[in-house]
Scaffold this motif. Structure first.
Motif, mmCIF file in Angstrom:
data_model
loop_
_atom_site.group_PDB
_atom_site.id
_atom_site.type_symbol
_atom_site.label_atom_id
_atom_site.label_comp_id
_atom_site.label_asym_id
_atom_site.label_seq_id
_atom_site.Cartn_x
_atom_site.Cartn_y
_atom_site.Cartn_z
ATOM 1 N N ALA A 48 -0.394 -3.121 -6.354
ATOM 2 C CA ALA A 48 0.766 -3.090 -7.250
ATOM 3 C C ALA A 48 0.815 -1.745 -7.979
ATOM 4 O O ALA A 48 -0.224 -1.165 -8.303
ATOM 5 C CB ALA A 48 0.690 -4.221 -8.258
ATOM 6 N N ASP A 49 2.006 -1.255 -8.214
ATOM 7 C CA ASP A 49 2.121 0.005 -8.952
ATOM 8 C C ASP A 49 1.655 -0.199 -10.389
ATOM 9 O O ASP A 49 1.827 -1.266 -10.978
ATOM 10 C CB ASP A 49 3.562 0.520 -8.920
ATOM 11 C CG ASP A 49 4.540 -0.414 -9.590
ATOM 12 O OD1 ASP A 49 4.904 -0.162 -10.748
ATOM 13 O OD2 ASP A 49 4.927 -1.420 -8.948
ATOM 14 N N GLU A 56 0.819 -1.209 0.000
ATOM 15 C CA GLU A 56 0.000 0.000 0.000
ATOM 16 C C GLU A 56 0.853 1.260 0.000
ATOM 17 O O GLU A 56 0.540 2.239 -0.684
ATOM 18 C CB GLU A 56 -0.924 -0.007 1.214
ATOM 19 C CG GLU A 56 -1.909 1.145 1.228
ATOM 20 C CD GLU A 56 -2.889 1.053 2.371
ATOM 21 O OE1 GLU A 56 -3.881 1.798 2.369
ATOM 22 O OE2 GLU A 56 -2.654 0.230 3.282
ATOM 23 N N ILE A 57 1.966 1.230 0.735
ATOM 24 C CA ILE A 57 2.788 2.440 0.833
ATOM 25 C C ILE A 57 3.721 2.586 -0.364
ATOM 26 O O ILE A 57 4.411 3.594 -0.492
ATOM 27 C CB ILE A 57 3.624 2.448 2.132
ATOM 28 C CG1 ILE A 57 4.624 1.287 2.130
ATOM 29 C CG2 ILE A 57 2.747 2.426 3.337
ATOM 30 C CD1 ILE A 57 5.629 1.365 3.260
ATOM 31 N N TYR A 94 7.564 0.502 -10.913
ATOM 32 C CA TYR A 94 8.211 -0.799 -11.142
ATOM 33 C C TYR A 94 8.703 -1.476 -9.859
ATOM 34 O O TYR A 94 9.604 -2.300 -9.912
ATOM 35 C CB TYR A 94 9.355 -0.661 -12.157
ATOM 36 C CG TYR A 94 8.897 -0.094 -13.459
ATOM 37 C CD1 TYR A 94 7.945 -0.755 -14.221
ATOM 38 C CD2 TYR A 94 9.378 1.124 -13.940
ATOM 39 C CE1 TYR A 94 7.494 -0.226 -15.429
ATOM 40 C CE2 TYR A 94 8.925 1.659 -15.135
ATOM 41 C CZ TYR A 94 7.987 0.980 -15.875
ATOM 42 O OH TYR A 94 7.535 1.503 -17.058
ATOM 43 N N GLY A 95 8.075 -1.137 -8.729
ATOM 44 C CA GLY A 95 8.456 -1.804 -7.485
ATOM 45 C C GLY A 95 8.226 -3.305 -7.556
ATOM 46 O O GLY A 95 9.064 -4.099 -7.116
ATOM 47 N N VAL A 96 7.107 -3.730 -8.123
ATOM 48 C CA VAL A 96 6.806 -5.161 -8.241
ATOM 49 C C VAL A 96 7.752 -5.831 -9.225
ATOM 50 O O VAL A 96 8.247 -6.935 -8.989
ATOM 51 C CB VAL A 96 5.335 -5.358 -8.653
ATOM 52 C CG1 VAL A 96 5.065 -6.815 -9.027
ATOM 53 C CG2 VAL A 96 4.408 -4.923 -7.523
ATOM 54 N N VAL A 102 3.920 2.473 12.222
ATOM 55 C CA VAL A 102 4.129 3.836 11.722
ATOM 56 C C VAL A 102 5.048 3.840 10.511
ATOM 57 O O VAL A 102 4.812 4.566 9.532
ATOM 58 C CB VAL A 102 4.705 4.720 12.854
ATOM 59 C CG1 VAL A 102 5.248 6.038 12.297
ATOM 60 C CG2 VAL A 102 3.638 4.991 13.895
ATOM 61 N N LEU A 103 6.098 3.030 10.536
ATOM 62 C CA LEU A 103 7.043 2.996 9.416
ATOM 63 C C LEU A 103 6.395 2.417 8.163
ATOM 64 O O LEU A 103 6.774 2.747 7.043
ATOM 65 C CB LEU A 103 8.270 2.166 9.793
ATOM 66 C CG LEU A 103 9.230 2.824 10.780
ATOM 67 C CD1 LEU A 103 10.234 1.810 11.307
ATOM 68 C CD2 LEU A 103 9.956 4.003 10.123
ATOM 69 N N GLY A 104 5.401 1.542 8.334
ATOM 70 C CA GLY A 104 4.793 0.886 7.178
ATOM 71 C C GLY A 104 5.534 -0.385 6.856
ATOM 72 O O GLY A 104 6.653 -0.616 7.326
#
Length: 893
Positions: free
Chosen positions: A126-127, A63-64, A70-72, A265-267
């Protein structure tokens, strides 16, 4: 996975799809379900049972991180043991560039022997760019043994809709997970050590939880067994899940609770060390109680150990239980701990409780840097955040409008519409920039009347000093009027835009041609290496009938655009390239290019280009007699034109349909299609010599139906205009039809003169196919006049060219005429009987490049190249690449 129960049908289905992938039929399976239904558990259970020869790649949305380009995909690359930059060179790369690298990556994994299983979890987060790149890659796997599993919630805002489309028919399936049934809940209780629930109790549990495994498991964990087994004592509501989580957390030591709060908090995932630092805890021992309580899990990461929550609901429960002051203080401290400036800004934003001019300006700067790097979606998100912090309403409005413009450019129209809908009415007069943004959005949504009104309004209110804005307005209006077949208006605005541009645009060149004012002057930027200049030059050469020159320029432009990752920008050029190849008789190449362009347009959601691309695709297929494929493209072009409602699309799809009908000898259909266009036409609208030859198609069909005077009325203006412009190929086509018309009138001398002049024009224009069609018509008229020797000479010359080009419909007519002359034509095999894709692969392989290089050129997998080459060898009766070149050379003679 010892506690996993049920889902036998789904596991069996996944095994069957893996079997299909092993057999060389790549599969896509979308596993859908509401939160807590066990999507992840199902996928992980399936993966745990795979044979040792299966290569598994896993990735997941966060989510964050849903705006991280292209993170995935980078997770997939890392899972394959390759650095992320092996697939994603730059965050600004277009999805097809990354998708092509994914195809190559999956091809390299084939060396391990078994199939590849790619599992993407939480795809609803996913992005967008990863999803687009994945769709591009999956469509091009050919026969690669790959099973892709995508787990997602049903409501994802359409994020994975293209993946759902792929998961249909023989290519895959959608598995929808509901709740566990009564028997499965009994089995779950037994697996969790709670014994077997009586059936009435299990039925009550199912009614209470909907069978959602997450909630059922929580009740098994937290509620006394006697309460579960009784049907008298009320069960706690699944909505109290957060209470159960916090109860579990309260049993942990204080230091552990601080670590869990810091992680929330950091995610997730977050670095273990960051969580310890934020919690003010020095030892990792404090994490163990949280892991034991199933509140956190630990695992490796590229930058050290990481913490995750077993489920997003656990993190949400912890995070929202923090009071506002504590949560803000943690976010402020986190901003000083995290590794990047962007992460720090995110935490400062989460800690803010009102306007913050300093933070707003920093977010503005961040957005500017993201735009410079091509990270437009992230920049839009940064601007929206900044809008909420600016104290000045004008600054807030500017940020939202800039974000909308970026979202329009990235194709996220729904999100852009949502942002604009939430914008309050402008105080006072609407600024030019706002009208322009609203006009862009209306244009992208196909609301052309609204777009025109807004853009003209923007032009009227734009100051002379706003040069960049005025140029963008002019370019958009040029494009709008071009699509509406208003060429004079398109030229007017295109010329205004060109005053500030370093070269003339392809749109302006085409608009001039449509308006009957073709520009043959050397284009500005003629020496430029920029692909946009090459597209403009190619368009100019295409409309002025230098087909070989147009092909060379446009090939250069397409190659340069693709190499620089501008796949979407290449669609326009590739359409022109295919049209040039069609006109010069290079139909196999035209088919290959249009097939590629249509697939690319679909993959990148450029639906507004599909009508034209399908139209271009239909015509070379009709010339080859590939009726089923040609008709399919005509139907798709008509559907796309109906969707856009654009005049250019309607005319293009109509002309394509007429070309197919003409090739099939269906003259009444041609008249039915093109007759209304002739009745409405004026000079410069789609029938301009060099731009389109539909008047010749219509006149020829009218002659065949005996409507000679009607044919002359259509043909004569086109002939005069072609002569004025000096368009040799247009004059060749018109002369061929003129020959038929004079023969129908009984004036054979005039017919011979028309055919002879047409043949000269075809030679001057360098078009073999036009020359062959003139010779075929001349021979047919001579045969009907009883001049069999002359007929045989003309028909024989035509036949040699038609055989070489693979013009099967024209060749059938030619053979019919020769048979009527009492001659039996020498039968020759058309080029190898290869499909367009097989011929494209064979030609590249014959040029000496390797299979991986062929795969990269055609954007397919190496496995697909090998598959096509095996078919080519079988069809040509050869056994090696060395035999390809001479065989293909012989076929082209």
């Amino acid at each position: 996975m010892g506690e996993f129960v049920g889902r036998t049908r789904e596991l069996t289905a996944l095994a069957a799809h893996l079997g299909c992938a092993r057999a060389g039929r790549p599969q896509v399976v979308v596993v859908e379900g509401e939160p807590g239904t066990g999507k992840t558990a199902l996928v992980q259970t399936f993966l745990a049972g795979l044979d040792a020869d299966v290569t598994v790649l896993q990735a997941g949305g966060e989510e964050i991180e849903e705006l991280v380009p292209y993170g995935v995909v980078e997770q997939i690359a890392l899972g394959a043991g390759e650095p992320g930059d092996a697939v994603v060179a730059r965050a600004a790369d277009e999805p097809p560039t990354v998708g092509a690298a994914l195809v190559a990556l999956l091809g390299r994994l084939r060396s391990r022997g078994g199939p590849v299983v790619l599992a993407v979890d939480d795809a609803h987060w996913a992005d967008v760019r990863s999803v687009q790149a994945l769709v591009f890659a999956l469509r091009r796997l050919g026969t690669a043994p790959v099973l892709t599993m995508v787990a997602s919630r049903p409501r994802d805002g359409g994020r994975i809709e293209r993946l759902r489309v792929l998961a249909t028919g023989e290519r895959g399936a959608r598995l929808r997970l509901g709740g566990l049934d009564v028997d499965e809940l009994v089995a779950l209780g037994r697996a969790l050590g709670k014994g077997a629930l009586p059936v009435p109790a299990a039925q009550r549990l199912r009614d209470h939880t909907g069978g959602v495994p997450l909630h059922a498991r929580a009740l098994f964990d937290e509620v006394d067994t006697a309460v579960l087994r009784s049907v008298q004592v009320p069960l706690p509501s699944p909505m109290s899940y957060a209470v159960l989580v916090m109860g579990r957390l309260s049993q942990c030591p204080p230091a552990t609770r601080e670590v869990v709060a810091a992680a929330a908090v950091l995610g997730e995932p977050c670095r273990l060390q960051d969580a310890l630092d934020l919690a003010g805890v020095s030892g990792v021992d404090e994490v163990a109680p949280a892991v034991a309580a199933r509140l956190l899990t630990t695992g490796p990461g590229p930058d050290g150990a990481r913490l995750r929550f077993p489920h997003a609901l656990i993190r949400a429960a912890v995070y929202h239980d923090l009071d506002l002051a504590t949560r803000s203080a943690l976010h402020i401290r986190a901003a000083g701990i995290v590794a990047t400036t962007e992460e720090a800004l995110r935490h400062r934003l989460a800690a803010s409780t009102g306007s913050d001019p300093l933070l707003a300006v920093e977010l503005d700067r961040l957005a500017a840097g993201q735009v410079a790097r091509g990270e437009l979606a992230r920049a839009a998100s940064s601007l929206v955040s900044a809008a909420g912090l600016h104290p000045d309403p004008a600054d807030r409005r500017r940020c939202v409008l800039d974000a909308v413009e970026l979202l329009v450019r990235t194709g996220e129209r729904a999100r852009a519409e949502e942002l604009l809908a939430g914008l309050p009415p402008a105080p006072g007069a609407v600024a030019a920039g706002e009208s322009h943004v609203r006009g862009q959005l209306a244009f992208a949504a196909g609301r052309m009347a609204e777009a025109e009104h807004l853009l003209l309004e923007a032009w009227a209110s734009a100051a002379d000093t706003e040069t960049a804005l005025r140029t963008k307005i002019c370019e958009r209006l040029c494009h709008l009027y071009y699509l509406q077949l208003r060429p004079d208006d398109a030229v007017e605005w295109g010329n205004r835009a060109a005053l500030a541009a370093p070269w003339s645009s392809g749109l302006l060149v085409t608009s001039l041609a449509l308006a009957g004012r073709p520009d043959t002057r050397p284009l500005r930027g003629a020496g430029s290496d920029d692909p946009a200049a090459a597209v403009a030059r190619g368009a100019q050469l295409l409309w002025t009938e230098d087909l070989a020159g147009a092909r060379a320029e446009l090939t250069t432009a397409v190659t340069a655009l693709r190499r620089s990752g501008m796949f979407m920008a290449s669609l326009h050029a590739q359409g022109y390239l295919a049209l040039a190849e069609h006109r010069m008789g290079a139909w196999e190449d035209a088919v290959a290019h249009t097939d590629e362009a249509v697939a690319l347009a679909e993959d990148t959601e450029q639906d507004w280009t599909l009508a034209r691309l399908h139209s271009y695709a239909a015509m070379p297929l009709a010339a080859q007699g590939e009726w089923e494929l040609a008709e399919a493209h005509v139907a798709a072009a008509a559907a796309a034109a109906a969707a856009t409602g654009l005049s250019l699309d309607r005319v293009g799809s109509t002309v394509a349909a007429a070309n197919v009908a003409d090739a099939r000898g269906r003259h009444a259909v041609v008249v039915e299609l093109l007759g209304p266009m002739a009745a409405q036409a004026r000079s410069g609208v789609a029938g301009e010599p060099g731009v389109s030859n539909w008047p010749c198609l219509l006149a020829d069909a009218l002659i065949r139906l005996g409507r000679i005077s009607d044919a002359d009325e259509v043909l004569a203006p086109y002939e005069r205009r072609a002569t004025e412009l000096g368009r040799n190929l247009a004059r060749a086509a018109a002369g061929r039809v003129r020959g038929w018309l004079e023969a129908a009138r009984g004036d054979l001398d005039a017919a011979d003169r028309a055919f002879s002049e047409a043949a000269c024009y075809a030679r001057a224009g360098g078009s073999e196919i036009d020359g062959a069609l003139v010779a075929l018509a001349h021979g047919a008229v001579a045969r009907r006049a009883g001049r069999r020797r002359d007929a045989a000479t003309q028909l024989g010359a035509a036949r040699a060219v038609l055989v070489r080009l693979g013009a099967r419909p024209a060749l059938a007519r030619c053979d019919g005429e020769l048979a009527a002359c009492g001659l039996s034509p020498v039968r020759r095999t058309l080029p190898g009987g290869l499909t367009p894709r097989e011929l494209a692969v064979a030609r590249l392989a014959a040029s000496g490049i390797s299979n991986p290089e062929v795969a990269a050129e055609l954007v397919v997998s190496v496995n697909t190249v090998e598959f096509h080459l095996r078919n080519v060898y079988a069809k040509l009766g050869i056994h090696s690449r060395a035999e390809l070149a001479p065989h293909l050379a012989d076929s082209d003679q």
